[in-house]
Each structure stands twice: as structure tokens, then as C-alpha cells.
Design a protein around this motif. Structure first.
Motif, PDB file in Angstrom:
ATOM      1  N   ALA A 149      55.222  -9.518  30.038  1.00 33.36           N
ATOM      2  CA  ALA A 149      55.337  -8.949  31.549  1.00 33.36           C
ATOM      3  C   ALA A 149      54.483  -7.889  32.863  1.00 33.36           C
ATOM      4  CB  ALA A 149      55.997  -7.632  31.191  1.00 33.36           C
ATOM      5  N   SER A 150      54.640  -7.932  33.403  1.00 31.03           N
ATOM      6  CA  SER A 150      54.274  -7.599  34.630  1.00 31.03           C
ATOM      7  C   SER A 150      54.331  -6.156  35.313  1.00 31.03           C
ATOM      8  CB  SER A 150      53.888  -9.222  35.841  1.00 31.03           C
ATOM      9  OG  SER A 150      55.642  -8.832  36.167  1.00 31.03           O
ATOM     10  N   ALA A 151      53.406  -5.846  36.036  1.00 31.28           N
ATOM     11  CA  ALA A 151      53.211  -4.281  37.218  1.00 31.28           C
ATOM     12  C   ALA A 151      52.702  -5.719  38.116  1.00 31.28           C
ATOM     13  CB  ALA A 151      52.164  -2.764  36.015  1.00 31.28           C
ATOM     14  N   LEU A 152      53.078  -4.592  39.325  1.00 34.63           N
ATOM     15  CA  LEU A 152      52.815  -5.430  40.314  1.00 34.63           C
ATOM     16  C   LEU A 152      52.728  -4.115  41.170  1.00 34.63           C
ATOM     17  CD1 LEU A 152      55.861  -8.324  41.647  1.00 34.63           C
ATOM     18  CD2 LEU A 152      53.559  -8.415  40.120  1.00 34.63           C
ATOM     19  N   LEU A 257      57.390  -3.708  36.229  1.00 35.38           N
ATOM     20  CA  LEU A 257      56.585  -2.049  36.646  1.00 35.38           C
ATOM     21  C   LEU A 257      56.694  -2.608  37.942  1.00 35.38           C
ATOM     22  CD1 LEU A 257      56.595   0.670  36.961  1.00 35.38           C
ATOM     23  CD2 LEU A 257      53.915   0.361  35.735  1.00 35.38           C
ATOM     24  N   SER A 258      56.677  -2.294  39.408  1.00 32.85           N
ATOM     25  CA  SER A 258      56.993  -2.068  40.530  1.00 32.85           C
ATOM     26  C   SER A 258      56.274  -0.301  41.172  1.00 32.85           C
ATOM     27  CB  SER A 258      57.973  -1.790  41.599  1.00 32.85           C
ATOM     28  OG  SER A 258      57.696  -1.309  42.782  1.00 32.85           O
ATOM     29  N   ILE A 259      54.152  -0.372  41.316  1.00 31.69           N
ATOM     30  CA  ILE A 259      54.006   0.575  41.601  1.00 31.69           C
ATOM     31  C   ILE A 259      53.992   0.680  43.332  1.00 31.69           C
ATOM     32  CG2 ILE A 259      51.690   2.595  41.720  1.00 31.69           C
ATOM     33  CD1 ILE A 259      51.876   0.721  39.042  1.00 31.69           C
ATOM     34  N   ARG A 260      54.176   1.174  43.562  1.00 34.20           N
ATOM     35  CA  ARG A 260      54.215   1.837  45.630  1.00 34.20           C
ATOM     36  C   ARG A 260      53.277   2.849  45.636  1.00 34.20           C
ATOM     37  NH1 ARG A 260      57.589   3.493  50.142  1.00 34.20           N
ATOM     38  NH2 ARG A 260      56.645   2.942  51.377  1.00 34.20           N
TER      39      ARG A 260
END
Length: 313
Positions: A149-152, A257-260
Motif C-alpha cells: 500500500a502507499s501514501a503519497l 492514500l493521497s495527502i494534499r
């Protein structure tokens, strides 16, 4: 997506953060050889018992290093996950490359895979800030089974030229200064636009400087990276928007997961919407009044990451 473990309550999170603070400096230092003979440094945080999930690999941005994660890494370790945070070549305690042409995501990705091989980590959850997210996308194409899994963090398949050109305006151009106070002022001058809520917080900018600068034997303080990484931005004024949609399509086969940052000039809200068309159940959070890039200890970012880690392997 089924829950891997229950979401934590507010009380649980306070207790976890207290435990993480107590072990903030409890990491092993690793140094491994790359395939071309350079040295890659990494911080290796052991999980607090019991182990609850796969290791987490934290990859920093262009001019940053493993110290970017010095707050959240012990927090994640307190969850029961091992955390590995390397310095990419040319940064921090890793070797500078005599050939600046090697300062590209494909080479960094190979370095990360070599590091994981040496540390016997077969699969992990990746957290990538800016360039670290690009490296994560490259790894998803090179070795998809390594990413569970990945969080960008403030990065996506399309990167806005405005943000690229702003980064190009300062990377590699900052001269050494005489004190940490001067370094903090320089950092604030460059990054203040991205963190307006901390405009008058001297301690914040001192901590920021100490993560991204280093002190020389003569007492002067300079940026903690090889200035040659700037060569990739020589044509900054004509840099086109970057499209990594095929890479993100590979990454999006696993949970994302996208963190912006809400005022980011590198990752647009429209790009986050595009990412959702490619992964309909993608988790996404936005960090208020923050630009490129969130530090991940902001409440919105940390709570989003915490909840994401609760539902992935």
C-alpha cells in the motif's frame, strides 16, 4: 476494504504519541552499498511490541532527508510497525554521486530496492513525500510485489509546472551561512509561503532548518544535500507539467492514500480527482492552509495516515 485492525480512539492516539516521544531517538543506523558502490544511509526504527503490520518505508522529497520523518517515524513504530527512512544518494549521510546524471528517480528506486534486500524486507507500506512519492510510483513498475500500500504526500500522476519552477528557483542556490539562526531565516524565506500558520513560530523554523541543513567543521551551516541535484532543473523556465499517469495506474492496483496541502502549487485538487477515477476507493485528506509539502505531523495529515495504516496490511 476490510479493516486489518480497529481504528484508534482519541485517547489511544494520545497514549501512542506519548510512547513515541519516549522512543524518538530509538533507531538503528544502517549503511549499505549500492550496486554502483555508493553508500546509502537509513534510519531503522524497531516496532514496539506486538508487531501489528508490515514495515513502513518513508521516502523524502528532493532536498530533504530521513530527518523529515523524525516525528512520525517513532509514532508509526509505536503502532507496532518497523519504519525504515533512508537518505537518498546525494542527501544527508548518504554518498554524493560523482555523476549528477544519476540523480533521477529510477536510480533512487533501485537504491531503495537494494536497501530493502539488504534489510530482508520483502514487502512494505510506502510513505512518499513529493520526490519520494515519485520513487514509490517507479518502484510499483519495477517491483510491484514490494508495495502493499502507499501514501503519497503532495504528489500525484500530474505535477504542476508552477510548483516545479518554484523549486527550481532555490534548489542548489543557497549559500552557507554563519549560524543556525541565519539558516532558519533562509528556510523561512523559501518555505514560509507553504506554512503560513507558522509565520511567527521561531522554534518551528529552527527545527525545520536542523532537519534540512548541516553544520560544517568551521561552524558554518549549509544545506544538507549535494548542490548537483539541481542540474535536473537547468531548464526550469520551460519545464513542462509532468505526467506519470501510467506509473500511478500501476501503484493504484494496491490501496492508496493521497495527502494534499490545501494551498499546494505542485499537486492540484483536479489531479486528486483524477487519481480517484483510477482508484475509486482511494483515501484522501487535505491539510488546511498548508502548501508543498505537509510535514505529516499536522493533525489532518497524521490522522489520515493513522487511519490508513489501520486498514492496510
Amino acid at each position: 476494504m476490510a479493516l486489518a485492525r480497529p481504528l484508534r480512539t482519541g485517547t489511544d492516539r494520545v497514549m501512542m504519541d506519548t510512547a513515541a516521544h519516549a522512543f524518538a531517538d530509538a533507531f538503528a543506523e544502517r549503511m549499505i552499498d549500492t550496486v554502483d558502490g555508493l553508500k546509502i544511509y537509513a534510519r531503522d526504527y524497531a516496532p514496539r511490541s506486538p508487531v501489528t503490520g508490515l514495515p513502513v518505508v518513508c521516502l523524502h522529497g528532493l532536498t530533504r532527508n530521513s530527518k523529515d520523518f523524525e516525528i512520525i517515524a517513532p509514532r508509526i513504530a509505536a503502532l507496532g510497525r518497523r519504519v525504515i527512512a533512508p537518505d537518498m544518494r546525494g542527501r544527508g549521510q548518504s554518498s554524493h554521486d560523482p555523476d549528477p546524471a544519476h540523480y533521477v528517480p529510477a536510480i533512487y528506486a533501485q537504491d531503495v530496492l537494494t536497501l530493502l534486500d539488504k534489510l530482508e524486507v520483502k514487502e512494505a507500506v510506502f510513505v512518499g513525500t513529493s520526490m519520494g512519492g515519485i520513487i514509490t510510483m517507479v518502484i510499483s513498475a519495477l517491483a510491484p510485489d514490494r508495495i502493499a500500500a502507499s501514501a503519497l504526500n503532495d504528489i500525484g500522476p500530474k505535477v504542476d509546472s508552477e510548483g516545479l519552477n518554484r523549486i527550481a528557483s532555490y534548489v542548489g542556490l543557497v549559500q552557507p551561512v554563519n549560524s543556525w539562526e541565519e539558516a532558519a531565516a533562509k528556510v523561512k524565506g523559501v518555505m514560509g509561503v507553504a506554512h503560513p500558520d507558522h509565520a511567527d513560530d521561531a522554534a518551528y523554523w529552527d527545527a525545520y532548518a536542523r532537519r534540512t541543513w548541516r553544520q560544517l567543521p568551521d561552524g558554518k551551516v549549509e544545506v544538507d544535500y549535494d548542490p548537483s541535484i539541481a542540474l535536473a532543473f537547468n531548464d526550469a523556465e520551460t519545464t513542462p507539467a509532468v505526467d506519470m499517469t501510467p506509473l500511478f495506474a500501476m501503484l493504484a492496483k494496491k490501496p492508496v492514500l493521497s495527502i494534499r496541502g490545501a494551498i499546494s502549487d505542485l499537486l492540484s485538487a483536479e489531479t486528486v480527482d483524477l487519481m480517484r477515477t483510477m482508484r475509486s476507493d482511494m483515501a484522501a485528506v487535505e491539510v488546511p492552509n498548508t502548501g508543498h509539502a505537509p510535514m505529516l505531523d499536522e493533525p489532518a495529515a497524521w490522522n489520515g495516515l493513522l487511519d490508513f495504516l489501520a486498514i492496510v496490511p
